[in-house]
Design a protein around this motif. Structure first.
Motif, short mmCIF file in Angstrom:
data_model
loop_
_atom_site.label_atom_id
_atom_site.label_comp_id
_atom_site.label_asym_id
_atom_site.label_seq_id
_atom_site.Cartn_x
_atom_site.Cartn_y
_atom_site.Cartn_z
N ALA A 1 0.76 -1.19 -0.06
CA ALA A 1 0.06 0.05 0.04
C ALA A 1 0.88 1.38 0.02
O ALA A 1 0.48 2.48 -0.67
N GLN A 2 1.89 1.15 0.90
CA GLN A 2 2.85 2.45 0.95
C GLN A 2 3.32 2.66 -0.44
O GLN A 2 3.33 3.93 -1.03
N ARG B 1 0.76 4.29 -2.95
CA ARG B 1 0.27 5.80 -2.38
C ARG B 1 1.58 6.63 -2.94
O ARG B 1 1.35 7.67 -3.41
N ASP B 2 2.89 6.02 -2.79
CA ASP B 2 4.17 7.03 -3.12
C ASP B 2 3.95 7.29 -4.56
O ASP B 2 4.38 8.44 -4.98
N ILE C 1 1.19 9.79 -5.60
CA ILE C 1 1.58 11.07 -4.93
C ILE C 1 2.65 11.73 -5.65
O ILE C 1 2.74 12.99 -6.18
N THR D 1 -5.26 6.95 -11.81
CA THR D 1 -5.59 6.16 -10.50
C THR D 1 -6.83 5.12 -11.09
O THR D 1 -6.87 4.22 -10.47
N ARG E 1 -6.27 1.17 -10.66
CA ARG E 1 -7.25 0.34 -9.83
C ARG E 1 -7.81 -0.86 -10.56
O ARG E 1 -7.66 -1.84 -10.19
N ALA F 1 -5.71 0.81 -2.01
CA ALA F 1 -4.62 1.81 -1.47
C ALA F 1 -4.54 3.08 -2.46
O ALA F 1 -3.64 3.76 -2.09
N VAL F 2 -5.09 2.86 -3.44
CA VAL F 2 -4.82 3.78 -4.47
C VAL F 2 -5.40 5.24 -3.93
O VAL F 2 -6.69 5.31 -3.72
N PRO F 3 -4.64 6.15 -3.82
CA PRO F 3 -5.33 7.46 -3.02
C PRO F 3 -6.29 8.09 -4.27
O PRO F 3 -6.42 7.96 -5.37
#
Length: 330
Positions: A166-167, A170-171, A174, A189, A193, A212-214
């Motif tokens: 997940a990290q 997200r990174d 971003i 995104t 997904r 986890a995709v923001p």
């Protein structure tokens, strides 16, 4: 220090295309055939003529036109007489000039810069696109876009999806928000997904990584209400003048929108064969082109029948609704 003729047009009328005039005419005719509106075509025409005049003042041969010449044109401080009044050339104006240069390249007038070869899609990305094609019913344009966006993200994500977490997801997203527009990242995104769901379904990555995709916030139109009250909907429907064909049509459309939650595109695509009067149902094709049969409420059905009987134009067409050509009286 005196400015060169390349830096300033010295108040001359810079809309004389000179020897390039036949090609400018061909260019504008080409844009018209492509379906561009006359206002857009006139803007491209002015940009092409401006470039032609500037080439003469800068003593640049047509055969020497390349990206560097386009950059020099973009930097020159213009005092051209004609429809333009600004001292610097806008980015939109330069894009029009570059489109004219591309046209000259397509005609073999100038040497075209070879386009960089597109990276070969990863094997799993190709499988993902086939999965979209078979199971999601999306268009080829969307399939191609999703594939390209996933390929853009793969260098940062790595080609071993079982190691993704997940990290990392997200990174990577971003980081993209710092390079491109939020609207572009939002579409990216969506593609990611879908790709993560595809991988998860085949046991190639951890389950639930798509969560986890923001979410990329977009505040445009945020001041508009998310919905209107039912009383306001009924008030709007009641304003339709049923003594006119337009009012009868509008009432039928509004009732279909309000009672069935249809979209404008659903309304426009309705055909006479989509209505089953015996079963009181309406067939609708959604975004995935899958057919859905919905119950037709009594008031919406009555309004639709009134439109077909009283207001629909007498034409040999399977479409139900027409936005033009409705007479003023019933």
């Amino acid at each position: 220090m005196a400015k060169s003729s390349e830096d300033h047009c010295h108040g001359l009328r810079c809309m004389d295309a000179g020897d390039l005039d036949p090609l400018v005419t061909e260019f504008t005719r080409h844009l018209t055939v492509l379906g561009h509106k006359s206002l857009t075509v006139s803007g491209y025409d002015a940009a092409a003529r401006h470039l032609a005049q500037w080439l003469t003042l800068a003593k640049i041969a047509v055969a020497d036109i390349d990206d560097g010449v386009a950059d020099r044109f973009a930097r020159h401080r213009c005092r051209c007489h004609g429809i333009r009044r600004e001292r610097s050339v806008s980015a939109k104006y330069v894009r029009r000039v570059r489109r004219f240069i591309e046209f000259l390249g397509e005609r073999g007038i100038v040497q075209r810069k070879p386009k960089p070869a597109l990276p070969t899609p990863h094997r799993r990305v190709v499988e993902f696109q086939d999965w979209l094609r078979q199971h999601r019913g999306v268009t080829e344009l969307t399939i191609d876009r999703h594939g390209r966006m996933v390929m853009r993200l793969l260098p940062a994500l790595g080609i071993r999806p079982r190691s993704w977490n997940a990290q990392l997801i997200r990174d990577v997203i971003i980081a993209e928000t710092k390079r491109v527009s939020l609207a572009y990242v939002k579409t990216m995104t969506m593609a990611l997904r879908g790709y993560l769901r595809f991988l998860s379904a085949r046991g190639l990555c951890r389950a639930g990584l798509d969560q986890a995709v923001p979410i990329i916030p977009q505040w445009r139109l945020s001041s508009l209400p998310r919905y209107i009250r039912s009383s306001d909907v009924e008030t709007l429907i009641a304003t339709c003048d049923q003594t006119t064909a337009t009012g009868v049509r509008d009432r039928a459309i509004l009732l279909l929108l309000a009672r069935l939650g249809l979209r404008a595109g659903d309304i426009l695509s309705l055909r006479l064969t989509d209505v089953d009067w015996q079963q009181a149902t309406l067939s609708v094709r959604g975004k995935g082109r899958r057919e859905t049969r919905l119950p037709l409420p009594q008031d919406a059905g009555d309004a639709l029948l009134a439109y077909l009987d009283q207001a629909r134009p007498h034409v040999a067409d399977v479409r139900i609704f027409f936005m033009e050509g409705v007479s003023n009286s019933v």
